[in-house]
Design an enzyme around this catalytic site. Structure first.
Site, PDB file in Angstrom:
ATOM      1  N   HIS A 370      23.927  66.127  26.624  1.00 31.78           N
ATOM      2  CA  HIS A 370      23.899  66.201  28.096  1.00 31.78           C
ATOM      3  C   HIS A 370      23.684  64.859  28.775  1.00 31.78           C
ATOM      4  CE1 HIS A 370      23.674  70.647  28.472  1.00 31.78           C
ATOM      5  NE2 HIS A 370      23.051  70.563  27.302  1.00 31.78           N
ATOM      6  N   LYS A 560      18.875  66.747  44.194  1.00 30.40           N
ATOM      7  CA  LYS A 560      18.941  66.599  42.737  1.00 30.40           C
ATOM      8  C   LYS A 560      17.758  65.740  42.327  1.00 30.40           C
ATOM      9  CE  LYS A 560      23.085  64.587  43.315  1.00 30.40           C
ATOM     10  NZ  LYS A 560      24.013  65.116  42.344  1.00 30.40           N
ATOM     11  N   ARG A 561      17.530  65.594  41.000  1.00 30.87           N
ATOM     12  CA  ARG A 561      16.453  64.721  40.575  1.00 30.87           C
ATOM     13  C   ARG A 561      16.641  63.317  41.156  1.00 30.87           C
ATOM     14  NH1 ARG A 561      12.753  66.525  36.590  1.00 30.87           N
ATOM     15  NH2 ARG A 561      12.035  64.382  36.714  1.00 30.87           N
ATOM     16  N   LYS A 566      21.692  58.183  40.019  1.00 27.71           N
ATOM     17  CA  LYS A 566      22.266  59.137  40.978  1.00 27.71           C
ATOM     18  C   LYS A 566      22.446  58.508  42.363  1.00 27.71           C
ATOM     19  CE  LYS A 566      20.255  63.127  38.535  1.00 27.71           C
ATOM     20  NZ  LYS A 566      21.385  63.999  38.151  1.00 27.71           N
ATOM     21  N   THR A 668      26.157  69.800  38.168  1.00 26.79           N
ATOM     22  CA  THR A 668      26.505  71.197  38.397  1.00 26.79           C
ATOM     23  C   THR A 668      26.259  71.542  39.868  1.00 26.79           C
ATOM     24  OG1 THR A 668      24.309  71.702  37.508  1.00 26.79           O
ATOM     25  CG2 THR A 668      26.197  72.130  36.072  1.00 26.79           C
ATOM     26  N   LYS A 672      28.280  73.996  42.784  1.00 25.84           N
ATOM     27  CA  LYS A 672      27.642  74.989  43.657  1.00 25.84           C
ATOM     28  C   LYS A 672      28.003  74.736  45.116  1.00 25.84           C
ATOM     29  CE  LYS A 672      23.987  75.030  40.283  1.00 25.84           C
ATOM     30  NZ  LYS A 672      22.754  74.365  39.831  1.00 25.84           N
TER      31      LYS A 672
HETATM   32  C1  26V Z   1      16.849  62.190  30.487  1.00 27.06           C
HETATM   33  C2  26V Z   1      16.000  61.125  30.729  1.00 27.06           C
HETATM   34  C3  26V Z   1      14.855  60.912  29.853  1.00 27.06           C
HETATM   35  C4  26V Z   1      14.204  59.570  29.935  1.00 27.06           C
HETATM   36  C5  26V Z   1      14.820  58.577  30.902  1.00 27.06           C
HETATM   37  C6  26V Z   1      15.385  59.167  32.115  1.00 27.06           C
HETATM   38  C7  26V Z   1      16.264  60.291  31.800  1.00 27.06           C
HETATM   39  C8  26V Z   1      17.371  60.542  32.572  1.00 27.06           C
HETATM   40  C9  26V Z   1      18.192  61.580  32.313  1.00 27.06           C
HETATM   41  C10 26V Z   1      17.936  62.414  31.264  1.00 27.06           C
HETATM   42  C11 26V Z   1      18.902  63.514  31.034  1.00 27.06           C
HETATM   43  C12 26V Z   1      18.332  64.727  30.437  1.00 27.06           C
HETATM   44  C13 26V Z   1      19.379  65.710  30.132  1.00 27.06           C
HETATM   45  C14 26V Z   1      19.924  66.362  31.365  1.00 27.06           C
HETATM   46  O1  26V Z   1      19.243  67.016  32.108  1.00 27.06           O
HETATM   47  N1  26V Z   1      21.220  66.205  31.570  1.00 27.06           N
HETATM   48  C15 26V Z   1      21.945  66.845  32.657  1.00 27.06           C
HETATM   49  O2  26V Z   1      22.566  67.993  32.118  1.00 27.06           O
HETATM   50  C16 26V Z   1      23.331  68.702  33.071  1.00 27.06           C
HETATM   51  C17 26V Z   1      23.850  69.933  32.392  1.00 27.06           C
HETATM   52  O3  26V Z   1      24.739  69.595  31.401  1.00 27.06           O
HETATM   53  C18 26V Z   1      24.444  67.819  33.603  1.00 27.06           C
HETATM   54  O4  26V Z   1      25.151  68.527  34.593  1.00 27.06           O
HETATM   55  C19 26V Z   1      23.870  66.539  34.195  1.00 27.06           C
HETATM   56  O5  26V Z   1      24.914  65.674  34.579  1.00 27.06           O
HETATM   57  C20 26V Z   1      22.973  65.868  33.176  1.00 27.06           C
HETATM   58  O6  26V Z   1      22.309  64.755  33.754  1.00 27.06           O
END
Ligand code: 26V
Length: 826
Positions: A370, A560-561, A566, A668, A672
């Site tokens: 992801h 969003k986060r 982003k 996603t 929406k």
């Molecule tokens: C993880 C982390 C961990 C440490 C540093 C900062 C950071 C930034 C992003 C993430 C991503 C974690 C995984 C995640 O939530 N991915 C999201 O998954 C969604 C469903 O597939 C997708 O639509 C999003 O684009 C994706 O960011």
């Protein structure tokens, strides 16, 4: 099959949920006998509990029917392992799925209650950070709706995602104790519990056949206890189970301490054990290396696999049948320890040889990636694994050894390649969980076409060459039941009235709306519905932010986060430029806008928190400047969560999807919004690319550098300063941020942000600014013509059928899982 499942027990008729009188009677009975209150003095929350417990029994019955059918047909099951399930509230979802919303509404009304207010009593199940967790929830809904034999596994966190308030413009986190008032939906299964071990060491020996056998000894034990939630599917014919594990100590207290009168020491172990399921980790730059997180991952993986195998061996004898009957989907690498855990269980508990266990394991798992961000790819220190999971480290080493031997045979002499592909990073002494997941899975998928392409090219090029068939794409999707039917009833009703209800389970049917895009009467109805949704969002904004916004203005939303990639910063810079334009020419004619932000920053993510503060400081300045009149308002809606999304998304005119190309795996929210008739302003990133393909170039505002251009610019040596020097409007904006225009009491507050932009500008905010401004200008122009705007918004709705999670699930089922929907239940 050696166990016969009896399915001849009949249940009472139960309540007829189409009969308002019977529902009323059921509710009153549930209130008195279940909740234990007098209906005459019950609160809205009591009515919520009464209704929920009434429904729970009904859902349980439905769930039983589904599982009987699954056992009966010995069908292959899909297990979705995810550390996050962001389901939000459940009440209205269940009512809609069962088709009993209006009857229940009527029954409550006759009891003097309003369903909407009762529903608001439920706290959000915020067991997730964002997209990844919400995707898991949408997928369960699609599996349940289409009769796939799905089963979710996760953790029953006592504290979900923190709740957010804004104080002095800054994020303040509060614990989210969503279970404070109990959870009427869950069923605790005290009898479904498994031991999970940590620590200790291993003792190995050779068995009679000469095979190496190991035992894991002297480990500490924690008990995983099952809590079940019934996931309904639309139409109510099927359901699936979501099993969440809660940690319980094996002993309540250590008697040796207790007998000495040391109560705290006596219960310390209990507290430590039970901390395992205490709190969801917010994704954060400091996540990695946190021992408790590693333990959480193993805790839920081990309990889930023990449960999955127990269910399998109830019916089957031969473990070789596992890949034919079980597929386990790993939602990111968080459950990747399932690979060595499966090996351990098969070898140590079921006496399989290494080779037999490995053949089964590799054929059973699939892994979804992801994220492309390198800092988000999980790795764990070898030393930590050694201390906590010595047996698993041993297995990982052995998997690695066998794998690297194969690589060596395929690419003789390429030592650098071996180092790159190893499951162990020899420089940092860490285990690369993504490599483990790739090697241990039959299929690996990305979540949008561009993401899968970049995964293959940038993250796993060696693996892609080595396993050419392994990497596939499954573009994400969202459930239209939640994100249109439930969150936007008036628009859902208009759609159903116009094209029938087929879209509820087949979103491609929305294409039938295309022909109405030019129909002025239909456009008017769409616009009226949009205005109603905006009024509702405006009420929420007034309540939470104390700001009055005009529903006649364009609602421009980025929720969003909060993360640098982003680019909420790009958005707020555009807002500042707009503010400057108004100040330059107070009489200017301009499209009035309300710019809405929402989202949480990881508590340890300093820059993200600064960005929130900047947004709030800019909002404060703009909203109080009389020169701005009604032309511009800026709000930051606190505590963005699923329930807030359900109100804001329907109200949106313009959806901001502006990540640097090549950074957002899919997104996603973008789907929406489009489904609710918003136009997208976005980069060619993630699923935006596919949204453009579907809705057409003319019905979306695309700007910015492409992923390829971004990497070229970076390769050539990106110089943000040159972009700053070349653009007066941008220079003014950055100078205002840097020099304290929005923080006069602390002029240096945002200097670090400006310095970072002019220093490295990792996410190319400056390089995309001008093109973003141009796209925004086009948005303003189009919005002045409401007819043309409505036409394009309707075309967006009509053409986003692809982005249903139903399509995604059908694709997983066919291309990855090899499962078919169950036959309809009678
Ligand atoms: C993880 C982390 C961990 C440490 C540093 C900062 C950071 C930034 C992003 C993430 C991503 C974690 C995984 C995640 O939530 N991915 C999201 O998954 C969604 C469903 O597939 C997708 O639509 C999003 O684009 C994706 O960011």
């Amino acid at each position: 099959m050696d166990t016969v499942i009896r399915t001849d027990f009949e249940l009472d008729e139960g309540i007829d949920f189409t009969d308002v009188e019977q529902i009323k009677h059921g509710l009153v009975t549930s209130m008195v006998r279940g909740v234990g209150f007098d209906p005459a003095s019950a609160t809205e929350h009591d009515w919520f509990l009464a209704l929920a417990s009434l429904l729970r029994g009904h859902l349980s019955e439905k769930g039983m029917m589904t599982s009987r059918a699954q056992y009966g047909s010995d069908t292959k099951r899909v297990y979705y392992l995810s550390l996050e399930f962001l389901t939000g509230r459940r009440l209205v979802k269940h009512l809609l799925d069962l088709g009993i919303e209006s009857a229940v509404r009527a029954a409550l009304r006759e009891l003097g209650q309003d369903l909407d207010r009762v529903a608001e009593q439920e706290s959000d199940a915020a067991l997730g950070n964002g997209g990844l967790g919400r995707l898991a929830a949408c997928f369960l809904d699609s599996m349940a709706t289409h009769g796939y034999p799905g089963y979710g596994y996760g953790i029953r966190y006592e504290f979900g995602m923190f709740s957010q308030t804004i104080e002095n413009g800054q994020q303040v986190e509060h614990p989210e104790s969503w279970l404070r008032n109990g959870n009427p939906w869950e069923i605790v299964r005290h009898n479904v519990s498994y031991p999970v071990r940590f620590g200790g060491h291993i003792v190995c020996f050779r068995d009679e056949g000469g095979e190496e056998r190991c035992r894991w000894v002297d480990a500490n034990e924690v008990i995983a206890e099952a809590y079940d939630l019934k996931e309904t599917g639309y139409g109510g014919a099927y359901g699936c189970n979501l099993r969440l594990w809660s940690a319980r100590a094996t002993q309540d207290f250590d008697l040796s301490y207790f007998n000495e009168g040391n109560y705290i020491e006596a219960v310390k172990d209990k507290t430590t054990s039970e901390n395992l399921s205490k709190v969801l980790y917010p994704m954060d730059t400091t996540l990695m290396g946190q021992e408790l997180r590693l333990k959480q991952e193993y805790f839920f993986v081990s309990a889930s696999l023990q449960d999955i195998l127990a269910r399998f061996f109830k019916v089957h004898k031969d473990p070789k049948q596992i890949p034919a009957k079980i597929v386990i989907q790993l939602n990111d690498t968080h459950p990747a320890l399932a690979v060595p855990e499966m090996m351990r269980l098969l070898m140590d508990n079921h006496a399989l040889s290494w080779d037999a266990a490995w053949d089964i394991t590799r054929d059973t798992f699939a892994y979804t990636n992801h994220t492309l961000l390198p800092e988000a790819l999980e790795t764990w220190p070898v030393a930590m694994l050694e201390a906590i999971l010595p047996r698993h480290l041993e297995i990982i080493y052995k998997i690695n050894y066998g794998f690297l031997q194969q690589v060596r045979r395929a690419f003789p002499g390429d030592v650098a390649m071996l180092r790159r592909m190893s499951l162990i990073d020899e420089d940092t002494h860490r285990v690369r969980m993504a490599h483990l997941a790739v090697v241990g899975s039959r299929r690996v998928n990305g979540v949008a076409a561009l993401h899968t392409k970049l995964l293959r090219e940038r993250v796993f090029p060696d693996f892609d060459a080595f396993f050419p068939e392994k990497f596939v794409n499954v573009t994400n999707g969202i459930t239209q039941r939640r994100w249109l039917l439930q969150s936007n009833p008036p628009l859902a009703a208009l759609v159903s009235e116009t094209i029938g209800e087929g879209w509820l389970t087949d979103l491609d049917r929305l294409r039938d709306l295309e022909k109405l895009a030019d129909d002025p009467a239909f456009q008017d109805r769409f616009l009226t519905i949009k205005a109603g949704a905006k009024a509702r969002a405006a009420a929420l904004i007034a309540e939470r932010c104390g700001v009055v916004v005009s529903t006649a203005s364009l609602f421009d939303i980025q929720i969003k986060r909060i993360h640098e990639y982003k680019r909420q910063l790009l958005n707020i810079m555009q807002v500042i430029a707009r503010y400057n334009a108004i100040r330059r020419d107070p009489k200017a004619v301009m499209t009035p806008r309300t710019v809405i932000f929402g989202g949480k920053a990881a508590p340890g993510y300093y820059v993200a928190k600064k960005i929130i503060r900047l947004i709030n400081d800019v909002a404060e300045t703009i909203n109080h400047d009389p020169a701005v009149r009604d032309l511009l308002k800026v709000v930051f809606v606190p505590n963005y969560n699923v329930s807030t999304a359900e109100i804001l998304i329907p109200s949106c005119d313009l959806s901001e999807q502006i990540s640097t190309a090549g950074t957002e795996a899919s997104g996603t929210g973008n789907m929406k919004f489009a489904l609710n008739g918003a136009l997208t302003i976005g980069t060619l990133d993630g699923a935006n690319i596919e949204i453009r393909e579907e809705v057409g170039d003319d019905n979306i505002f695309i700007f910015g550098h492409t992923a390829q251009e971004v990497s070229q610019i970076k390769a050539q040596g990106y110089d943000p300063w040159s972009w700053y020097a070349a653009d007066d409007e941008m220079r003014t904006v950055i100078d205002m941020i840097r020099d304290g225009f929005f923080s006069t009491e602390e002029p240096d507050r945002y200097r670090p942000i400006a310095d970072a932009l002019l220093g490295s500008d990792t996410y190319l905010v400056l390089a995309d600014f001008r093109s973003y401004m141009d796209a925004q200008k086009a948005v303003d122009g189009l919005y002045t013509n409401q007819r043309v705007w409505a036409r394009q918004a309707i075309l967006n709705i009509a053409r986003v059928g692809k982005f249903s999670s139903d399509r995604a699930i059908h694709t997983y089922a066919k291309d990855i899982w090899g499962v078919r929907p169950m036959d309809a239940l009678s």
